[in-house]
Design a protein around this motif. Structure first.
Motif, PDB file in Angstrom:
ATOM      1  N   ALA A 367       0.885  -1.212   0.122  1.00 12.21           N
ATOM      2  CA  ALA A 367      -0.100   0.051   0.174  1.00 12.21           C
ATOM      3  C   ALA A 367       0.823   1.314   0.073  1.00 12.21           C
ATOM      4  O   ALA A 367       0.483   2.195  -0.519  1.00 12.21           O
ATOM      5  N   GLU A 368       1.878   1.124   1.003  1.00 13.24           N
ATOM      6  CA  GLU A 368       2.814   2.499   0.706  1.00 13.24           C
ATOM      7  C   GLU A 368       3.471   2.593  -0.452  1.00 13.24           C
ATOM      8  O   GLU A 368       3.641   3.843  -1.136  1.00 13.24           O
ATOM      9  N   ARG A 371       1.125   4.078  -2.712  1.00 12.14           N
ATOM     10  CA  ARG A 371       0.813   5.430  -2.652  1.00 12.14           C
ATOM     11  C   ARG A 371       1.876   6.580  -3.379  1.00 12.14           C
ATOM     12  O   ARG A 371       1.681   7.365  -3.816  1.00 12.14           O
ATOM     13  N   ALA A 380      -5.748   0.407  -3.586  1.00 13.70           N
ATOM     14  CA  ALA A 380      -7.102  -0.019  -3.031  1.00 13.70           C
ATOM     15  C   ALA A 380      -7.144  -1.606  -2.911  1.00 13.70           C
ATOM     16  O   ALA A 380      -7.755  -1.948  -1.777  1.00 13.70           O
ATOM     17  N   HIS A 383      -4.997  -2.215   0.591  1.00 13.00           N
ATOM     18  CA  HIS A 383      -5.774  -1.654   1.905  1.00 13.00           C
ATOM     19  C   HIS A 383      -7.090  -2.629   2.260  1.00 13.00           C
ATOM     20  O   HIS A 383      -7.193  -2.860   3.230  1.00 13.00           O
ATOM     21  N   ALA A 401     -12.481   2.236   8.748  1.00 13.13           N
ATOM     22  CA  ALA A 401     -11.549   3.199   8.379  1.00 13.13           C
ATOM     23  C   ALA A 401     -10.706   2.821   7.192  1.00 13.13           C
ATOM     24  O   ALA A 401     -10.574   3.783   6.050  1.00 13.13           O
ATOM     25  N   LYS A 402     -10.293   1.654   7.159  1.00 14.00           N
ATOM     26  CA  LYS A 402      -9.538   1.169   5.898  1.00 14.00           C
ATOM     27  C   LYS A 402     -10.539   0.967   4.520  1.00 14.00           C
ATOM     28  O   LYS A 402      -9.987   1.250   3.563  1.00 14.00           O
ATOM     29  N   GLN A 405     -10.770   4.298   3.144  1.00 12.24           N
ATOM     30  CA  GLN A 405      -9.562   4.555   2.194  1.00 12.24           C
ATOM     31  C   GLN A 405      -9.707   3.660   0.902  1.00 12.24           C
ATOM     32  O   GLN A 405      -9.448   4.194  -0.162  1.00 12.24           O
ATOM     33  N   ASN A 408     -12.219   5.681  -1.530  1.00 12.38           N
ATOM     34  CA  ASN A 408     -11.832   6.714  -1.857  1.00 12.38           C
ATOM     35  C   ASN A 408     -10.855   6.347  -3.048  1.00 12.38           C
ATOM     36  O   ASN A 408     -11.001   7.291  -4.256  1.00 12.38           O
ATOM     37  N   LEU A 409      -9.973   5.463  -2.939  1.00 11.84           N
ATOM     38  CA  LEU A 409      -9.305   5.045  -4.014  1.00 11.84           C
ATOM     39  C   LEU A 409      -9.871   4.568  -5.162  1.00 11.84           C
ATOM     40  O   LEU A 409      -9.650   4.712  -6.398  1.00 11.84           O
ATOM     41  N   ARG A 444     -20.184   6.117   2.760  1.00  9.60           N
ATOM     42  CA  ARG A 444     -19.162   6.565   1.674  1.00  9.60           C
ATOM     43  C   ARG A 444     -19.150   5.884   0.281  1.00  9.60           C
ATOM     44  O   ARG A 444     -19.020   6.469  -0.714  1.00  9.60           O
TER      45      ARG A 444
END
Length: 453
Positions: A367-368, A371, A380, A383, A401-402, A405, A408-409, A444
């Motif tokens: 994931a990092e 990013r 996505a 995560h 929470a993940k 994310q 959003n991705l 969301r």
């Protein structure tokens, strides 16, 4: 009453067929495919004089009969008969000349762009065995022959490869649904006319290889866009072009794509077979990136089958092979096989094996890396694996929470796989629908993607 089929009548005359002779040849072609037809001249009379249209696949047999006699390709659509079902069948066929393969790709593309029924053609599990077997046998046979160095640098081939690099970048960064139509148009208007010209053998093989790369990418885009039956047909045709080009690494890469698809659709046994066929046809030093990918896809299939020890060994082989990759030496199509990709696939293995600590370690790195590269689709997917790990540890708030994310991705790319990943998280979080954080996640998803819980 239908109008007489004057076009068919004219084609029969040009081919020198009698009505009885055409009917007899249609019956013979059908028998060669295990179908018993009993047409005679009266049936041809109805097709011509009354404009009757027999059901598929009979129009294809008529077209093949005419093509044989005329020495050129005749399609059922040329004489006003349907070809939708037979195109779906033809897309699964592995064989014929490379030019016939290219024409099948273009016919699939036309149907794809016009949203004809072939785009809804089913994924056919039984169709996977013969292409992988035939490719592997051909590749192993070629390994025993001596081939001189392939000529490179031809202007047309270089242009095709530049176009491939552009479209692959769009797929990686924006998703498979973003530019498939444009790539199909390029393949149809530029690539196939090139294939129809006469070339020196070295140029011809290079053109087949570049065409296979493009056909693979169209199939991969269709796969990412959730058109699995269509994607399978593109990939099978790409595999045949790769064989014609003599590129074992590219053929192995196409089998990797088919393996990935089979595993995603819940067929791990077939996914394992495809990944291993690719490995066996690829010499160890031909493409370390492709070999690492095949190892990790083998691990994915083994993890889905619950074989923890074998999956672990395949992961170790994937990591050690990947450590030998020099990206500058790899073909353009292998450039996406980088650390974020490989780590993400390993994370999925550990997700399927319910090994949370390992899952988190690999998914976080993936994931990092994604990013930093701006790769929303890969981010996505990774995560989402982390969210599953949180659910396994019963940390519902963190999982939600993940999940946000992931949403959003996913909203920033055109990828049905990302949408399916959000759907999967919604399903996994359904028992916790009363938790406020889960409600926020679902809201969301509804707001950005239109996905109700």
């Amino acid at each position: 009453m239908n109008e007489p089929n004057d076009v068919l009548a004219a084609l029969i005359v040009q081919a020198g067929w009698s009505w009885a002779g055409l009917a007899r040849r249609v019956n013979e072609l059908a028998a060669s495919e295990g179908q018993a037809l009993r047409y005679d001249y009266t049936a041809v009379n109805r097709w011509v004089k009354k404009g009757e249209r027999p059901r598929p696949p009979v129009p294809t047999f008529i077209a093949r009969s005419l093509s044989e006699r005329l020495g050129r390709r005749v399609a059922p659509s040329d004489f006003g008969m349907p070809d939708v079902e037979t195109l779906a069948a033809r897309g699964l066929a592995y064989g014929g000349s490379p030019l016939q393969t290219a024409e099948t790709i273009i016919d699939l593309g036309r149907a794809d762009m016009k949203r004809r029924h072939v785009i809804k053609a089913p994924f056919v599990l039984a169709a996977l065995g013969a292409p992988s077997r035939d490719w592997l046998l051909s590749t192993l046979d070629e390994m025993s022959t001596e081939r001189g160095p392939r000529q490179v640098g031809m202007r047309q081939v270089a242009g095709m490869r530049d176009m491939f690099a552009l479209f692959q970048e769009m797929d990686v960064m924006r998703g498979g649904g973003h530019a498939r139509t444009a790539l199909i148009e390029y393949m149809s208007s530029y690539v196939v006319p090139l294939l129809k010209r006469d070339h020196q053998p070295a140029v011809e093989r290079a053109l087949y290889e570049a065409s296979a790369e493009l056909a693979y990418l169209i199939g991969w885009m269709a796969y990412d866009d959730g058109e699995h039956g269509l994607a399978q047909r593109y990939l099978i045709q790409a595999l045949h072009l790769a064989q014609a080009s003599g590129s074992a690494p590219l053929g192995a890469h196409v089998l990797a794509g088919l393996s990935d698809q089979a595993n995603l659709l819940g067929h791990p046994h077939e996914a394992l077979m495809l990944a291993r066929a690719g490995r066996h046809g690829l010499a160890e030093n031909e493409s370390f990136a492709c070999m690492a990918d095949l190892h990790v896809l083998e691990a994915r299939a083994l993890a889905a089958l619950g074989d923890e020890s074998a999956a672990g060994r395949a992961i170790t082989r994937a990591e050690s092979t990947f450590n030998r990759v020099v990206h500058a030496d790899e073909p353009e199509w292998a450039k996406f096989i980088d650390a974020p990709y490989l780590l993400g696939e390993v994370a999925h293995c550990f997700r399927d094996l319910s090994q949370v600590s390992e899952l988190e370690r690999f998914a976080k790195e993936s994931a990092e890396g994604a990013r930093q590269q701006g790769r929303a689709r890969r981010g996505a997917l990774s995560h989402a694996v982390l969210a599953v790990g949180d659910l396994t540890r019963n940390d519902i708030e963190s999982a939600a929470a993940k999940g946000i994310q992931v949403v959003n991705l996913a909203a920033s790319v055109n990828s049905t796989r990302c949408i399916a990943t959000v759907r999967d998280l919604q399903h996994r979080m359904k028992p916790y629908s009363g938790v406020p954080e889960v409600q926020q996640f679902n809201a969301r998803a509804q707001e950005l993607l239109g996905l109700a819980a």
